[in-house]
Design a protein around this motif. Structure first.
Motif, PDB file in Angstrom:
ATOM      1  N   VAL A  78      38.272  38.744  36.416  1.00  0.00           N
ATOM      2  CA  VAL A  78      38.603  38.458  37.844  1.00  0.00           C
ATOM      3  C   VAL A  78      37.546  38.736  38.711  1.00  0.00           C
ATOM      4  CG1 VAL A  78      40.315  38.773  39.918  1.00  0.00           C
ATOM      5  CG2 VAL A  78      41.157  38.852  37.179  1.00  0.00           C
ATOM      6  N   THR A  79      36.630  37.913  39.167  1.00  0.00           N
ATOM      7  CA  THR A  79      35.666  38.149  39.705  1.00  0.00           C
ATOM      8  C   THR A  79      35.718  38.350  41.471  1.00  0.00           C
ATOM      9  OG1 THR A  79      35.274  35.525  40.488  1.00  0.00           O
ATOM     10  CG2 THR A  79      34.134  36.639  38.396  1.00  0.00           C
ATOM     11  N   ASP A  80      36.665  37.715  42.260  1.00  0.00           N
ATOM     12  CA  ASP A  80      37.047  37.901  43.580  1.00  0.00           C
ATOM     13  C   ASP A  80      38.357  37.325  43.828  1.00  0.00           C
ATOM     14  OD1 ASP A  80      36.349  38.561  46.110  1.00  0.00           O
ATOM     15  OD2 ASP A  80      35.297  36.855  46.642  1.00  0.00           O
ATOM     16  N   SER A 112      43.668  34.001  47.116  1.00  0.00           N
ATOM     17  CA  SER A 112      43.178  33.079  45.903  1.00  0.00           C
ATOM     18  C   SER A 112      42.415  34.016  44.990  1.00  0.00           C
ATOM     19  CB  SER A 112      42.154  32.062  46.806  1.00  0.00           C
ATOM     20  OG  SER A 112      42.774  31.410  47.637  1.00  0.00           O
ATOM     21  N   LEU A 113      42.603  34.165  43.755  1.00  0.00           N
ATOM     22  CA  LEU A 113      41.918  34.888  42.576  1.00  0.00           C
ATOM     23  C   LEU A 113      41.098  33.855  41.978  1.00  0.00           C
ATOM     24  CD1 LEU A 113      45.358  35.800  43.027  1.00  0.00           C
ATOM     25  CD2 LEU A 113      44.259  37.259  40.886  1.00  0.00           C
ATOM     26  N   GLN A 136      38.296  26.471  25.830  1.00  0.00           N
ATOM     27  CA  GLN A 136      39.034  27.641  26.175  1.00  0.00           C
ATOM     28  C   GLN A 136      39.444  27.728  27.753  1.00  0.00           C
ATOM     29  OE1 GLN A 136      39.979  30.147  23.857  1.00  0.00           O
ATOM     30  NE2 GLN A 136      41.057  31.072  25.517  1.00  0.00           N
ATOM     31  N   ARG A 137      38.388  27.460  28.450  1.00  0.00           N
ATOM     32  CA  ARG A 137      38.623  27.388  30.046  1.00  0.00           C
ATOM     33  C   ARG A 137      40.053  26.630  30.257  1.00  0.00           C
ATOM     34  NH1 ARG A 137      32.754  25.870  30.696  1.00  0.00           N
ATOM     35  NH2 ARG A 137      31.799  27.811  30.139  1.00  0.00           N
ATOM     36  N   ALA A 138      40.071  25.351  29.678  1.00  0.00           N
ATOM     37  CA  ALA A 138      41.092  24.578  30.109  1.00  0.00           C
ATOM     38  C   ALA A 138      42.386  25.283  29.717  1.00  0.00           C
ATOM     39  CB  ALA A 138      41.135  23.255  29.383  1.00  0.00           C
ATOM     40  N   ARG A 139      42.664  26.054  28.483  1.00  0.00           N
ATOM     41  CA  ARG A 139      43.650  26.649  27.934  1.00  0.00           C
ATOM     42  C   ARG A 139      44.162  27.877  28.969  1.00  0.00           C
ATOM     43  NH1 ARG A 139      41.627  26.326  22.237  1.00  0.00           N
ATOM     44  NH2 ARG A 139      40.890  28.132  22.856  1.00  0.00           N
ATOM     45  N   PHE A 161      45.013  30.481  41.330  1.00  0.00           N
ATOM     46  CA  PHE A 161      43.948  30.825  40.657  1.00  0.00           C
ATOM     47  C   PHE A 161      42.686  29.813  40.773  1.00  0.00           C
ATOM     48  CE2 PHE A 161      47.519  33.366  38.648  1.00  0.00           C
ATOM     49  CZ  PHE A 161      47.039  34.403  38.589  1.00  0.00           C
ATOM     50  N   VAL A 162      41.322  30.127  40.831  1.00  0.00           N
ATOM     51  CA  VAL A 162      40.539  29.333  41.119  1.00  0.00           C
ATOM     52  C   VAL A 162      39.530  29.489  40.003  1.00  0.00           C
ATOM     53  CG1 VAL A 162      38.792  28.375  42.807  1.00  0.00           C
ATOM     54  CG2 VAL A 162      41.073  29.139  43.598  1.00  0.00           C
ATOM     55  N   ALA A 163      39.119  28.837  39.165  1.00  0.00           N
ATOM     56  CA  ALA A 163      37.902  29.014  38.350  1.00  0.00           C
ATOM     57  C   ALA A 163      36.634  29.028  39.031  1.00  0.00           C
ATOM     58  CB  ALA A 163      37.929  27.664  37.187  1.00  0.00           C
TER      59      ALA A 163
END
Length: 153
Positions: free
Chosen positions: A36-38, A49-50, A60-63, A93-95
Motif C-alpha cells: 500500500v503506497t498511499d 482511495s488506497l 498477478q496484478r489482475a488477480r 483500490f487504485v493500482a
C-alpha cells in the motif's frame, strides 16, 4: 467537514491498518505481494482511495485487483473497527503506476546518458574554428592603444 490534519491522520491510520492486516483478511493464495503506497481521504472522511502496487507480472496484478475488489467489504468493516470513528469511509483500490513510471524514467535517463556519450565522443577531437579565446582582454586593448598604427605616423 473535517480539517485537513484529521483527514491526513485518518489516511495514515487506514494505510497502516490495511497494510498490516491485508493478508490475514483476504486469506487467498492468489493474493500477490501487495504494498500500500498511499491513501487519500476526502475532506468529509466519506471516501478513501488506497493506492497499491503488486510485485509480479500482469496476470498477478489482475488477480490481486480482483481479490481486493471482492474483499472490499471485509476490509472496510475491519478498517471501521480499527478506526473507531462514526462513519467508516468507503474504500476504493487504485493500482499505483509508480513502477511503470519509474521504469519509463530509467529508460529516459539511459537514453540521455547515451546521447551525452555520443556528444562527448564527437567533441573529443573537435577544434575551435578560429582562435581558442575569441574575446579581447583589457591587457591586449591597453597594449594595442600604446602602439600607434602605421597610418598615424
Amino acid at each position: 467537514m473535517a480539517d485537513e490534519a484529521r483527514a491526513r491522520r485518518v489516511a495514515d491510520r487506514i494505510k497502516t491498518v490495511t497494510a498490516a492486516n491485508l493478508e490475514s483478511i483476504v486469506k487467498d493464495p492468489d493474493l500477490g505481494f501487495v504494498t500500500v503506497t498511499d491513501v487519500r481521504v476526502t475532506g468529509d472522511l466519506q471516501h478513501a482511495s488506497l493506492f497499491y502496487t503488486v510485485f509480479g507480472d500482469e496476470d498477478q496484478r489482475a488477480r490481486t485487483a480482483r481479490l481486493l475488489e471482492e474483499n472490499k467489504g471485509r476490509l472496510r468493516s475491519f478498517v471501521g473497527k480499527q478506526l473507531g470513528i462514526r462513519l467508516t469511509p468507503s474504500l476504493e483500490f487504485v493500482a499505483d503506476g509508480i513502477p511503470e513510471n519509474a521504469a519509463h524514467v530509467e529508460d529516459l535517463l539511459r537514453e540521455a546518458r547515451e546521447r551525452d556519450a555520443e556528444v562527448a565522443k564527437a567533441a573529443s577531437g573537435a577544434r575551435y574554428a578560429g582562435e581558442a579565446d575569441p574575446y579581447r582582454h583589457e591587457r591586449e586593448e591597453a597594449a594595442d592603444a600604446e602602439v600607434p598604427d602605421a597610418g598615424e605616423r
